[in-house]
Write an enzyme that holds these catalytic residues in place. Sequence first.
Site, PDB file in Angstrom:
ATOM      1  N   ASN A   1      -7.577  -1.211   4.867  1.00  0.00           N
ATOM      2  CA  ASN A   1      -7.417  -1.986   6.100  1.00  0.00           C
ATOM      3  C   ASN A   1      -5.957  -2.219   6.484  1.00  0.00           C
ATOM      4  OD1 ASN A   1      -8.162  -4.285   8.117  1.00  0.00           O
ATOM      5  ND2 ASN A   1      -6.888  -5.302   6.567  1.00  0.00           N
TER       6      ASN A   1
ATOM      7  N   LYS B   1      -3.547   6.684  13.627  1.00  0.00           N
ATOM      8  CA  LYS B   1      -4.995   6.456  13.586  1.00  0.00           C
ATOM      9  C   LYS B   1      -5.774   7.775  13.726  1.00  0.00           C
ATOM     10  CE  LYS B   1      -4.588   2.138  12.683  1.00  0.00           C
ATOM     11  NZ  LYS B   1      -4.938   1.642  11.333  1.00  0.00           N
TER      12      LYS B   1
ATOM     13  N   TYR C   1       1.627   4.689  16.632  1.00  0.00           N
ATOM     14  CA  TYR C   1       0.474   3.971  16.068  1.00  0.00           C
ATOM     15  C   TYR C   1      -0.796   4.793  16.273  1.00  0.00           C
ATOM     16  CZ  TYR C   1      -3.166   0.413  15.593  1.00  0.00           C
ATOM     17  OH  TYR C   1      -4.291  -0.288  15.205  1.00  0.00           O
TER      18      TYR C   1
ATOM     19  N   SER D   1      -9.069   3.111  14.706  1.00  0.00           N
ATOM     20  CA  SER D   1      -8.864   2.320  15.923  1.00  0.00           C
ATOM     21  C   SER D   1      -9.434   3.105  17.091  1.00  0.00           C
ATOM     22  CB  SER D   1      -7.363   2.109  16.134  1.00  0.00           C
ATOM     23  OG  SER D   1      -7.087   1.726  17.463  1.00  0.00           O
TER      24      SER D   1
ATOM     25  N   ALA E   1      -1.096   7.938  16.801  1.00  0.00           N
ATOM     26  CA  ALA E   1      -1.083   9.160  15.983  1.00  0.00           C
ATOM     27  C   ALA E   1      -1.465   8.856  14.537  1.00  0.00           C
ATOM     28  CB  ALA E   1       0.293   9.815  16.052  1.00  0.00           C
TER      29      ALA E   1
ATOM     30  N   VAL F   1       0.808  -1.229   0.000  1.00  0.00           N
ATOM     31  CA  VAL F   1       0.000   0.000   0.000  1.00  0.00           C
ATOM     32  C   VAL F   1       0.841   1.279   0.000  1.00  0.00           C
ATOM     33  CG1 VAL F   1      -2.047  -1.041   1.062  1.00  0.00           C
ATOM     34  CG2 VAL F   1      -0.272  -0.030   2.533  1.00  0.00           C
TER      35      VAL F   1
HETATM   36  N1  LIG Z   1      -6.407  -6.145  15.755  1.00  0.00           N
HETATM   37  C1  LIG Z   1      -6.824  -5.115  16.452  1.00  0.00           C
HETATM   38  O1  LIG Z   1      -7.024  -5.185  17.655  1.00  0.00           O
HETATM   39  C2  LIG Z   1      -7.077  -3.788  15.791  1.00  0.00           C
HETATM   40  C3  LIG Z   1      -7.672  -2.776  16.555  1.00  0.00           C
HETATM   41  C4  LIG Z   1      -7.925  -1.555  15.962  1.00  0.00           C
HETATM   42  C5  LIG Z   1      -7.599  -1.345  14.640  1.00  0.00           C
HETATM   43  N2  LIG Z   1      -7.011  -2.334  13.915  1.00  0.00           N
HETATM   44  C6  LIG Z   1      -6.642  -2.031  12.541  1.00  0.00           C
HETATM   45  O2  LIG Z   1      -7.215  -2.984  11.681  1.00  0.00           O
HETATM   46  C7  LIG Z   1      -6.366  -3.179  10.545  1.00  0.00           C
HETATM   47  C8  LIG Z   1      -6.076  -4.665  10.373  1.00  0.00           C
HETATM   48  O3  LIG Z   1      -5.450  -5.156  11.555  1.00  0.00           O
HETATM   49  P1  LIG Z   1      -5.277  -6.713  11.870  1.00  0.00           P
HETATM   50  O4  LIG Z   1      -5.361  -6.853  13.338  1.00  0.00           O
HETATM   51  O5  LIG Z   1      -6.194  -7.505  11.012  1.00  0.00           O
HETATM   52  O6  LIG Z   1      -3.755  -6.929  11.436  1.00  0.00           O
HETATM   53  P2  LIG Z   1      -3.016  -8.258  10.920  1.00  0.00           P
HETATM   54  O7  LIG Z   1      -1.579  -8.055  11.277  1.00  0.00           O
HETATM   55  O8  LIG Z   1      -3.709  -9.487  11.376  1.00  0.00           O
HETATM   56  O9  LIG Z   1      -3.197  -8.167   9.336  1.00  0.00           O
HETATM   57  C9  LIG Z   1      -2.692  -7.059   8.614  1.00  0.00           C
HETATM   58  C10 LIG Z   1      -2.514  -7.443   7.157  1.00  0.00           C
HETATM   59  O10 LIG Z   1      -1.944  -6.295   6.487  1.00  0.00           O
HETATM   60  C11 LIG Z   1      -0.908  -6.774   5.637  1.00  0.00           C
HETATM   61  N3  LIG Z   1       0.055  -5.715   5.376  1.00  0.00           N
HETATM   62  C12 LIG Z   1       1.044  -5.261   6.195  1.00  0.00           C
HETATM   63  N4  LIG Z   1       1.770  -4.319   5.568  1.00  0.00           N
HETATM   64  C13 LIG Z   1       1.231  -4.176   4.322  1.00  0.00           C
HETATM   65  C14 LIG Z   1       1.545  -3.356   3.210  1.00  0.00           C
HETATM   66  N5  LIG Z   1       2.579  -2.495   3.235  1.00  0.00           N
HETATM   67  N6  LIG Z   1       0.770  -3.447   2.102  1.00  0.00           N
HETATM   68  C15 LIG Z   1      -0.260  -4.320   2.061  1.00  0.00           C
HETATM   69  N7  LIG Z   1      -0.594  -5.127   3.073  1.00  0.00           N
HETATM   70  C16 LIG Z   1       0.144  -5.061   4.191  1.00  0.00           C
HETATM   71  C17 LIG Z   1      -0.295  -7.956   6.387  1.00  0.00           C
HETATM   72  O11 LIG Z   1       0.442  -8.793   5.500  1.00  0.00           O
HETATM   73  C18 LIG Z   1      -1.535  -8.621   6.964  1.00  0.00           C
HETATM   74  O12 LIG Z   1      -2.091  -9.570   6.078  1.00  0.00           O
HETATM   75  C19 LIG Z   1      -5.110  -2.325  10.795  1.00  0.00           C
HETATM   76  O13 LIG Z   1      -5.218  -1.091  10.115  1.00  0.00           O
HETATM   77  C20 LIG Z   1      -5.145  -2.111  12.290  1.00  0.00           C
HETATM   78  O14 LIG Z   1      -4.449  -0.956  12.674  1.00  0.00           O
HETATM   79  C21 LIG Z   1      -6.752  -3.556  14.464  1.00  0.00           C
END
Ligand SMILES: NC(=O)c1ccc[n+]([C@@H]2O[C@H](COP(=O)([O-])OP(=O)(O)OC[C@H]3O[C@@H](n4cnc5c(N)ncnc54)[C@H](O)[C@@H]3O)[C@@H](O)[C@H]2O)c1
Length: 241
Positions: A89, A158, A154, A141, A156, A62
């Site tokens: 995402n 968000k 992180y 988030s 910041a 991305v």
């Molecule tokens: N898990 C949580 O508790 C939580 C809470 C709030 C927000 N979020 C947000 O939700 C989103 C997804 O989180 P998650 O927990 O599913 O994470 P995760 O680590 O399980 O999955 C993230 C995915 O993003 C991919 N990724 C990483 N860098 C990338 C790049 N440069 N280009 C394309 N893909 C890339 C990874 O390969 C992975 O498949 C994130 O933006 C995270 O900040 C997660």
Amino acid sequence: MPVNRSVFITGAAAGIGRATALTFARNGYLVGGYDIDVAGLGSLATEISALGGKSVVGHLDVTDHDEMAQRLGEFADAAGGRLNVMVNNAGILRAGRFEEIDISAQLTEIDINTKGVVNGLHAAFPYLRATPNPVVVNLASASAIYGQPELATYSATKFFVRGITEALDIEWNRYGIRVIDMWPLYVHTAMTDSIKTGTTESRQVMRQVHFPVGAQTKVSALSARLPLWLQRLLTKRVAGM
Ligand SMILES: NC(=O)c1ccc[n+]([C@@H]2O[C@H](COP(=O)([O-])OP(=O)(O)OC[C@H]3O[C@@H](n4cnc5c(N)ncnc54)[C@H](O)[C@@H]3O)[C@@H](O)[C@H]2O)c1
């Protein structure tokens, strides 16, 4: 299963992105699943086929705008020029004391979590504009409510996602494009597996833009109505600091 709508999801190989991809596939969408984890995408495509769904998957970093534009163009072609839902995402999280987290890791986190969203929004715009009632969903988030200790950078990033969501939901209203963000707290994914930190609107808007996920985030979001000094105190308490 007839395919009549399309969704493009970044970071679709794992976690929330993967669960989102499967949910859209079950609901008859053509799913565009993109990630740097190509093996994970392969198993996602197999899982979607087993559900009787349809997908297009491919490599996408991305942070690379040219690759984002190319993948969106290819996907829109496969979807008959339409893009009903764009899910920004992909994101990473680095937890710990700010001064102890390697600077290059923090800068990479900023690149993926903020520039990745800008790239997605910018490249998706022509296809969203060409589609009736499209929606953009950005993964923010609960840490976009008040800056979180031990997740400072992180958190910041968000706030950045929250800001661009608010702005574009107003700016793109003229095109009928909705822009919303999700505020999960902790979802059990690879991202949060090894994370241990102290922490786990009053807005005059006509429609809902932020979607707190889970009871705890809803309570935290309500705390955004409190004066800043009280938000700071509560955050310190929750963080045990
Ligand atoms: N898990 C949580 O508790 C939580 C809470 C709030 C927000 N979020 C947000 O939700 C989103 C997804 O989180 P998650 O927990 O599913 O994470 P995760 O680590 O399980 O999955 C993230 C995915 O993003 C991919 N990724 C990483 N860098 C990338 C790049 N440069 N280009 C394309 N893909 C890339 C990874 O390969 C992975 O498949 C994130 O933006 C995270 O900040 C997660």
